[in-house]
Design a protein around this motif. Sequence first.
Motif, PDB file in Angstrom:
ATOM      1  N   MET A 256      61.195 -83.765 -13.123  1.00  0.00           N
ATOM      2  CA  MET A 256      60.981 -82.462 -13.753  1.00  0.00           C
ATOM      3  C   MET A 256      61.814 -82.254 -15.006  1.00  0.00           C
ATOM      4  SD  MET A 256      62.896 -80.028 -10.965  1.00  0.00           S
ATOM      5  CE  MET A 256      64.554 -80.384 -10.379  1.00  0.00           C
ATOM      6  N   LEU A 257      62.886 -83.034 -15.181  1.00  0.00           N
ATOM      7  CA  LEU A 257      63.757 -82.868 -16.338  1.00  0.00           C
ATOM      8  C   LEU A 257      63.677 -84.035 -17.319  1.00  0.00           C
ATOM      9  CD1 LEU A 257      66.944 -81.564 -14.470  1.00  0.00           C
ATOM     10  CD2 LEU A 257      65.221 -80.201 -15.650  1.00  0.00           C
TER      11      LEU A 257
ATOM     12  N   GLY B  16      60.503 -74.030 -18.306  1.00  0.00           N
ATOM     13  CA  GLY B  16      60.634 -74.733 -17.039  1.00  0.00           C
ATOM     14  C   GLY B  16      61.780 -74.247 -16.185  1.00  0.00           C
ATOM     15  N   LEU B  17      62.434 -75.200 -15.522  1.00  0.00           N
ATOM     16  CA  LEU B  17      63.484 -74.876 -14.560  1.00  0.00           C
ATOM     17  C   LEU B  17      64.643 -74.127 -15.203  1.00  0.00           C
ATOM     18  CD1 LEU B  17      64.661 -75.272 -11.672  1.00  0.00           C
ATOM     19  CD2 LEU B  17      65.710 -77.375 -12.531  1.00  0.00           C
TER      20      LEU B  17
ATOM     21  N   ARG C 192      72.466 -75.840 -21.268  1.00  0.00           N
ATOM     22  CA  ARG C 192      72.717 -74.741 -20.338  1.00  0.00           C
ATOM     23  C   ARG C 192      71.403 -74.057 -19.993  1.00  0.00           C
ATOM     24  NH1 ARG C 192      73.967 -68.987 -23.023  1.00  0.00           N
ATOM     25  NH2 ARG C 192      73.491 -68.524 -20.854  1.00  0.00           N
ATOM     26  N   GLY C 193      71.407 -73.295 -18.903  1.00  0.00           N
ATOM     27  CA  GLY C 193      70.241 -72.513 -18.516  1.00  0.00           C
ATOM     28  C   GLY C 193      70.342 -71.097 -19.049  1.00  0.00           C
ATOM     29  N   GLY C 194      69.401 -70.260 -18.630  1.00  0.00           N
ATOM     30  CA  GLY C 194      69.388 -68.884 -19.104  1.00  0.00           C
ATOM     31  C   GLY C 194      70.326 -67.966 -18.363  1.00  0.00           C
ATOM     32  N   GLY C 195      70.855 -68.420 -17.218  1.00  0.00           N
ATOM     33  CA  GLY C 195      71.751 -67.591 -16.423  1.00  0.00           C
ATOM     34  C   GLY C 195      73.161 -68.154 -16.399  1.00  0.00           C
ATOM     35  N   ALA C 196      73.869 -67.903 -15.306  1.00  0.00           N
ATOM     36  CA  ALA C 196      75.262 -68.341 -15.192  1.00  0.00           C
ATOM     37  C   ALA C 196      75.577 -68.650 -13.736  1.00  0.00           C
ATOM     38  CB  ALA C 196      76.205 -67.261 -15.716  1.00  0.00           C
ATOM     39  N   LEU C 197      76.603 -69.465 -13.502  1.00  0.00           N
ATOM     40  CA  LEU C 197      77.034 -69.796 -12.153  1.00  0.00           C
ATOM     41  C   LEU C 197      77.813 -68.622 -11.576  1.00  0.00           C
ATOM     42  CD1 LEU C 197      76.530 -72.615 -10.814  1.00  0.00           C
ATOM     43  CD2 LEU C 197      78.981 -72.981 -10.986  1.00  0.00           C
ATOM     44  N   PRO C 198      77.658 -68.322 -10.298  1.00  0.00           N
ATOM     45  CA  PRO C 198      78.362 -67.183  -9.697  1.00  0.00           C
ATOM     46  C   PRO C 198      79.851 -67.467  -9.488  1.00  0.00           C
ATOM     47  CG  PRO C 198      77.093 -68.341  -8.029  1.00  0.00           C
ATOM     48  CD  PRO C 198      76.737 -68.975  -9.347  1.00  0.00           C
ATOM     49  N   PHE C 199      80.567 -66.434  -9.071  1.00  0.00           N
ATOM     50  CA  PHE C 199      82.012 -66.516  -8.854  1.00  0.00           C
ATOM     51  C   PHE C 199      82.403 -66.366  -7.380  1.00  0.00           C
ATOM     52  CE2 PHE C 199      81.740 -65.274 -13.291  1.00  0.00           C
ATOM     53  CZ  PHE C 199      82.770 -65.983 -13.891  1.00  0.00           C
TER      54      PHE C 199
ATOM     55  N   GLY D 114      59.234 -82.438 -24.411  1.00  0.00           N
ATOM     56  CA  GLY D 114      60.338 -82.065 -23.535  1.00  0.00           C
ATOM     57  C   GLY D 114      59.921 -81.786 -22.113  1.00  0.00           C
ATOM     58  N   ALA D 115      58.674 -81.334 -21.906  1.00  0.00           N
ATOM     59  CA  ALA D 115      58.191 -80.989 -20.570  1.00  0.00           C
ATOM     60  C   ALA D 115      57.724 -82.236 -19.827  1.00  0.00           C
ATOM     61  CB  ALA D 115      57.044 -79.988 -20.670  1.00  0.00           C
ATOM     62  N   PRO D 116      57.753 -82.218 -18.485  1.00  0.00           N
ATOM     63  CA  PRO D 116      57.323 -83.394 -17.708  1.00  0.00           C
ATOM     64  C   PRO D 116      55.816 -83.535 -17.684  1.00  0.00           C
ATOM     65  CG  PRO D 116      57.876 -81.603 -16.229  1.00  0.00           C
ATOM     66  CD  PRO D 116      58.234 -81.127 -17.611  1.00  0.00           C
ATOM     67  N   TYR D 117      55.349 -84.688 -17.190  1.00  0.00           N
ATOM     68  CA  TYR D 117      53.924 -84.882 -16.976  1.00  0.00           C
ATOM     69  C   TYR D 117      53.428 -83.924 -15.900  1.00  0.00           C
ATOM     70  CZ  TYR D 117      54.442 -89.309 -19.520  1.00  0.00           C
ATOM     71  OH  TYR D 117      54.698 -90.257 -20.481  1.00  0.00           O
ATOM     72  N   PRO D 118      52.184 -83.446 -16.032  1.00  0.00           N
ATOM     73  CA  PRO D 118      51.623 -82.609 -14.962  1.00  0.00           C
ATOM     74  C   PRO D 118      51.624 -83.358 -13.628  1.00  0.00           C
ATOM     75  CG  PRO D 118      50.241 -82.535 -16.936  1.00  0.00           C
ATOM     76  CD  PRO D 118      51.260 -83.620 -17.165  1.00  0.00           C
ATOM     77  N   GLN D 119      51.940 -82.661 -12.567  1.00  0.00           N
ATOM     78  CA  GLN D 119      51.979 -83.220 -11.206  1.00  0.00           C
ATOM     79  C   GLN D 119      53.017 -84.336 -11.049  1.00  0.00           C
ATOM     80  OE1 GLN D 119      48.455 -82.888 -12.566  1.00  0.00           O
ATOM     81  NE2 GLN D 119      48.938 -80.811 -11.878  1.00  0.00           N
TER      82      GLN D 119
END
Length: 451
Positions: A392-393, A271-272, A225-232, A381-386
């Motif tokens: 990205m994931l 990251g994202l 999961r991300g740090g936020g939430a999906l809207p309603f 866990g992070a992608p290669y630079p550039q």
Amino acid sequence: MQPVMTPMFTELSEGRIAPPMTARQGPDLASAGYTETEWAASGEAVSYSVGELPTDGRISLAQADSAPFATRVLVRRPGPERFSGVVLVEWLNVSGGQDAAPEYTYLADEILRSGHAWVGVSAQFIGVEGGDAAVGMGGQTGGLRAQRRQRYGDLHHPGDAYAYDIVTQVGRSCRGAWGDGPLAGLAPDTVIAIGESQSAIALTSYINGVHPLAGVFDGFLLHSRGGGALPFDDHGRAAGIATAVSSPTVLLRDDLDTPVMVVQAEGDLGGLLDSARSRQPDSDSIVTWEIAGQAHADAYQLGELAGLVDCGGAINSGQQVFVVRAALRHLLSWVAGGARPPAAPPVEIDDDGEVTTGDLGIGRGGVRTPAVEAPVERLVGAPYPQAAPFCMLLGRTEEVAEEQLRRRWSGRDEYLRAYEEATDRLIAEGFLLADDRDEILADARPERITW
């Protein structure tokens, strides 16, 4: 409590199934005694109104309106003699612009050997109607209706504001209201909601707001999961995933008595997805595992395509598949009244939000797989630079200089012994399954040691 509504199910038989997008071929269903069927679930779904989302996740919802819907439900089920009593309802992921089932990909072997039923729900607007792909090459993609009109032409989705109730209704139906539908002949006693990435973000909103009203699911497995939430509030359109991942921090409400198992990759923390901002202590209802050296998605998920993508180097080849399988088994035991899953330390991050590294530059802390505990490669866990946006994931698997490996290992025998010891210790600690031991040992990489 919201009104109790149950959809009507009609089996889809015209043309061919458009299976959820996947890069890895799953196990053979027929040889495991499973059948696959596909259904249109139709009815009237409600949406909800809500004010500002509170950080503590204790959302108060009010029913707003309702709209007709007809969406796809894909079912993979065993016969009654093999059925475990467990139904896993996966909120299909649409970040690639069409339905995908990443959690089924990780869990398929565990599902089939345990005799669980799996129900994949085209919960969101893009899966049916098409729209922008958030991940991948971008641009507009076609939904089910555009892909195969002969089969899916009667489907229609009123927007992601109604996705929550669609999932509620399908989950409720899994408890025995199917009549002669796809679970006919089975007697479910446990219904679990599962989802990965955007679907886990959606389930965060579901747990915080809808579950206290509906009470349909016995437990939840949230993966990445991300740090936020999906809207309603997305009526007639898809939810904006970019808005969701950048939304204010939202925790999981901790006043529920329904078990929630959260599995996060190291790459999810920054990251994202930026999930580190939504970290919270384990509680009576929530347990979180963070996997060191692991990317959001990986070579296991991509299967044969893993070696074909150009991300500036090899993508992450961590072993989260084995951790996710163990997490599901712990969750089901917990739901059935067993012990809470074992606690795991978080992945260590510094004051700048960067992962603190240790042996061979691999992240410290977290759930540590054998590939991390007995390393011959650097898993990041992070992608290669550039790297391209598609990457990205996907993280990194970096070669380690021979002189570093020589300092770490005297030779293959020492490495293989340490790898096996790590595997057995992690099984004993509960972060891996004994059923997976042979597969895990076969994943060792002694060819990296050339002396």
